[in-house]
Design an enzyme around this catalytic site. Structure first.
Site, PDB file in Angstrom:
ATOM      1  N   ARG A  32      -7.696  15.018  57.227  1.00 54.70           N
ATOM      2  CA  ARG A  32      -8.109  16.241  56.520  1.00 54.70           C
ATOM      3  C   ARG A  32      -8.316  17.393  57.496  1.00 54.70           C
ATOM      4  O   ARG A  32      -8.050  18.554  57.166  1.00 54.70           O
ATOM      5  CB  ARG A  32      -9.375  15.958  55.699  1.00 54.70           C
ATOM      6  CG  ARG A  32      -9.071  15.080  54.457  1.00 54.70           C
ATOM      7  CD  ARG A  32     -10.338  14.431  53.926  1.00 54.70           C
ATOM      8  NE  ARG A  32     -10.147  13.697  52.677  1.00 54.70           N
ATOM      9  CZ  ARG A  32      -9.683  12.455  52.574  1.00 54.70           C
ATOM     10  NH1 ARG A  32      -9.297  11.783  53.662  1.00 54.70           N
ATOM     11  NH2 ARG A  32      -9.565  11.863  51.391  1.00 54.70           N
ATOM     12  N   GLN A 175      -7.770   9.243  47.422  1.00 62.84           N
ATOM     13  CA  GLN A 175      -6.485   9.900  47.683  1.00 62.84           C
ATOM     14  C   GLN A 175      -6.004  10.663  46.461  1.00 62.84           C
ATOM     15  O   GLN A 175      -5.521  11.791  46.567  1.00 62.84           O
ATOM     16  CB  GLN A 175      -5.438   8.862  48.108  1.00 62.84           C
ATOM     17  CG  GLN A 175      -5.749   8.248  49.478  1.00 62.84           C
ATOM     18  CD  GLN A 175      -4.778   7.166  49.867  1.00 62.84           C
ATOM     19  OE1 GLN A 175      -3.893   6.783  49.095  1.00 62.84           O
ATOM     20  NE2 GLN A 175      -4.932   6.643  51.079  1.00 62.84           N
ATOM     21  N   ASP A 326     -11.625  -0.545  52.510  1.00 60.79           N
ATOM     22  CA  ASP A 326     -10.749  -0.965  53.611  1.00 60.79           C
ATOM     23  C   ASP A 326     -11.354  -2.108  54.426  1.00 60.79           C
ATOM     24  O   ASP A 326     -10.736  -2.574  55.386  1.00 60.79           O
ATOM     25  CB  ASP A 326     -10.475   0.228  54.535  1.00 60.79           C
ATOM     26  CG  ASP A 326      -9.621   1.286  53.842  1.00 60.79           C
ATOM     27  OD1 ASP A 326      -8.843   0.925  52.932  1.00 60.79           O
ATOM     28  OD2 ASP A 326      -9.734   2.473  54.204  1.00 60.79           O
ATOM     29  N   ARG A 402      -4.910  -3.424  59.257  1.00 57.80           N
ATOM     30  CA  ARG A 402      -6.219  -4.050  59.074  1.00 57.80           C
ATOM     31  C   ARG A 402      -6.116  -5.571  58.944  1.00 57.80           C
ATOM     32  O   ARG A 402      -7.048  -6.294  59.302  1.00 57.80           O
ATOM     33  CB  ARG A 402      -6.950  -3.444  57.876  1.00 57.80           C
ATOM     34  CG  ARG A 402      -7.246  -1.962  58.100  1.00 57.80           C
ATOM     35  CD  ARG A 402      -8.321  -1.419  57.197  1.00 57.80           C
ATOM     36  NE  ARG A 402      -8.220   0.027  57.130  1.00 57.80           N
ATOM     37  CZ  ARG A 402      -8.664   0.868  58.067  1.00 57.80           C
ATOM     38  NH1 ARG A 402      -9.251   0.402  59.149  1.00 57.80           N
ATOM     39  NH2 ARG A 402      -8.526   2.166  57.929  1.00 57.80           N
TER      40      ARG A 402
HETATM   41  C1  S3P Z   1      -8.596   7.125  51.865  1.00 54.85           C
HETATM   42  C2  S3P Z   1      -8.826   6.582  50.631  1.00 54.85           C
HETATM   43  C3  S3P Z   1      -8.688   5.145  50.346  1.00 54.85           C
HETATM   44  C4  S3P Z   1      -8.625   4.308  51.624  1.00 54.85           C
HETATM   45  C5  S3P Z   1      -7.721   4.922  52.640  1.00 54.85           C
HETATM   46  C6  S3P Z   1      -8.221   6.307  53.023  1.00 54.85           C
HETATM   47  C7  S3P Z   1      -8.774   8.583  52.045  1.00 54.85           C
HETATM   48  O1  S3P Z   1      -7.478   4.952  49.621  1.00 54.85           O
HETATM   49  O2  S3P Z   1      -8.188   3.002  51.333  1.00 54.85           O
HETATM   50  O3  S3P Z   1      -7.667   4.129  53.810  1.00 54.85           O
HETATM   51  O4  S3P Z   1      -8.844   9.045  53.214  1.00 54.85           O
HETATM   52  O5  S3P Z   1      -8.849   9.295  51.033  1.00 54.85           O
HETATM   53  P1  S3P Z   1      -7.424   4.997  48.005  1.00 54.85           P
HETATM   54  O6  S3P Z   1      -7.562   6.410  47.578  1.00 54.85           O
HETATM   55  O7  S3P Z   1      -6.084   4.421  47.663  1.00 54.85           O
HETATM   56  O8  S3P Z   1      -8.552   4.124  47.558  1.00 54.85           O
END
Ligand code: S3P
Length: 446
Positions: A32, A175, A326, A402
């Site tokens: 970000r 996400q 995660d 991971r």
């Molecule tokens: C993330 C959101 C998560 C996570 C990913 C990072 C993010 O994914 O698993 O490693 O930075 O917004 P999801 O939105 O698919 O849950």
């Protein structure tokens, strides 16, 4: 790079882990920081950035759309284009293994009247993108090309005039939430995201920091309503990225399961949307002290002192999943050494990560003699304290960083060594992993 030949690695039972370590910057915040810095007017300066392959891909994408990004003496400097002023990239944007980079960027460009093509590696090309394309379609984005099931390679073309929407996120996904908010940045009016289950809130916090007109209301049912006003000004910021709690999970669990260990991990992000693993390990009897809690750049951080512990099995409720999504692979490793049964619920999202993590974890545990049951959305692990008779297997990592790190941690405490078929992907999120673990006394060879 990870397209090269696979690099197997083997972890062996290690004597106590000792020392102090710092894990690299948080991956979510690092993506970000590059994206918002590349978009904002003026200069953004970033320290502590995760220099993993995934984040570097996001940086390349922002450069391809007009941002200037440089590194000098540990600090990254970005000259952003200004909100609404991204340029059409000349070539496809290759996001490698990165779900966050690609999904958030789809949102970012989805409301621009330009054509953008997204590609990725075999893992990313197998992951569902419909979850981001569906709300974008509602805003007027055309999906010019996509592989069956809305998979990459994907070409998007934004509309001349995009429409603001109100979108209820159908799965717990930061996400998807973020993609819609970023799409809203280039749309006149207010875009609303309704989030029934709270997920990591870095997009909301950071966009506010960059000057976006964003507000959040939580209703009586606990549902979050996030409002963002498009076409406002974003201004460059100074960002210090805290240590990634998801990366910290690996040395943390290693220290818990290797008897006699005593390590300290400094400067770990303690945002409550990210601390589910810590809570669960403490419930399991893990000796983890949270030291020097402080606020740094708008985020809570702390140092974690972790000592070898006798763990017991627990039930991890589904509501906790978003705050540790995660961390299940490494939690399953901790559970393998716990007395009794650990039941993890609400794992449906694990099926669409860099690999089907629920299946990958279960197969990896089984290959090393650990008794477990994989169901559609749950995993049960029956532990063996001391790790006697465990290990000796080779784990398929399926291009998933991971899975690779979790099973190397497993081998530090099993009686027999644990081998993973490929360690190359670790560089996507934690390039310093091998050196950091060796510095604590872990015996891992590639
Ligand atoms: C993330 C959101 C998560 C996570 C990913 C990072 C993010 O994914 O698993 O490693 O930075 O917004 P999801 O939105 O698919 O849950």
């Amino acid at each position: 790079m990870h397209q090269a030949l696979p690099r197997p690695a083997t972890a062996r039972r290690s004597t106590s882990l000792q020392g102090t370590a710092r894990v690299p910057g948080d991956k979510s915040i690092s993506h970000r920081a590059f994206m918002f810095g590349g978009l904002a007017s003026g200069e953004t300066r970033i320290t502590g950035l995760l220099e993993g392959e995934d984040v570097m891909r996001t940086g390349e994408a922002m450069k391809a759309m007009g941002a200037r990004i440089e590194k000098n003496a540990g600090e990254w400097t970005i000259q952003g284009v200004g909100n609404g002023c991204l340029l059409q990239p000349e070539a496809p944007l290759d996001f490698g293994n990165a779900g966050t980079g690609s999904r958030l960027t789809m949102g970012l460009v989805g409301t621009y009247d330009m054509e953008t093509t997204f590609t990725g590696d075999a893992s990313l090309s197998g992951r569902p993108m419909g979850r981001v394309l569906d709300p974008l379609r509602q805003m007027g984005t055309q999906v010019l090309k996509a592989s069956p099931g809305d998979r990459m390679p994907i070409t998007l073309r934004g509309p001349k005039v995009a429409a603001p929407i109100s979108y209820r996120v159908p799965m717990a996904s930061a996400q998807v939430k973020s993609a819609v908010l970023l799409a809203g940045l280039n749309v006149a009016g207010i875009t609303t995201v309704v989030e029934p289950v709270m997920t990591r809130d870095h997009t909301e916090k950071m966009l506010k920091g960059f000057g976006a007109n964003l507000s959040v209301e939580t209703d009586e049912q606990g549902v979050r309503h996030i409002f963002i006003e498009g076409q406002g000004k974003l201004s460059g910021q100074t960002i210090a990225v805290p240590g990634d709690p998801s990366s910290a999970g690996f040395p943390l669990v290693a220290a818990l399961i290797v008897p006699g260990s005593d390590i300290t991990i400094e400067n770990v992000l303690m945002n409550p949307t990210r601390t589910g693993l810590l809570l669960t390990l403490q419930e399991m009897g893990g000796n983890i002290e949270v030291l020097n809690p402080r606020n740094a750049g708008g985020e809570d951080v702390a140092d974690l002192r972790v000592r070898g512990s006798d763990l017991k099995g627990v039930t991890v409720p589904a509501e906790r999943a978003p705050s540790m999504i995660d961390e299940y692979p490494v939690l399953a490793v901790a559970a393998a050494f716990a007395e009794g049964e650990t039941l993890m619920q609400g794992l449906e999202e694990l099926r669409v990560k860099e690999s089907d993590r629920l299946a990958a974890v279960a197969r990896g545990l089984e290959a090393n003699g650990i008794d477990c049951t994989e169901a559609e959305t749950t995993l049960t692990v029956r532990g063996r304290p001391g790790g006697k008779g465990l290990g000796g297997g080779t784990v398929k990592t399926h291009l998933d960083h991971r899975i690779a790190m979790a099973f190397l941690v497993l081998g530090l405490a099993t009686e027999k060594p644990v081998t993973i078929d490929d360690s190359a992907m670790i560089a996507t999120s934690f390039p310093e992993f091998m050196g950091l673990m060796a510095g604590l006394g872990a015996e891992i060879e590639c």
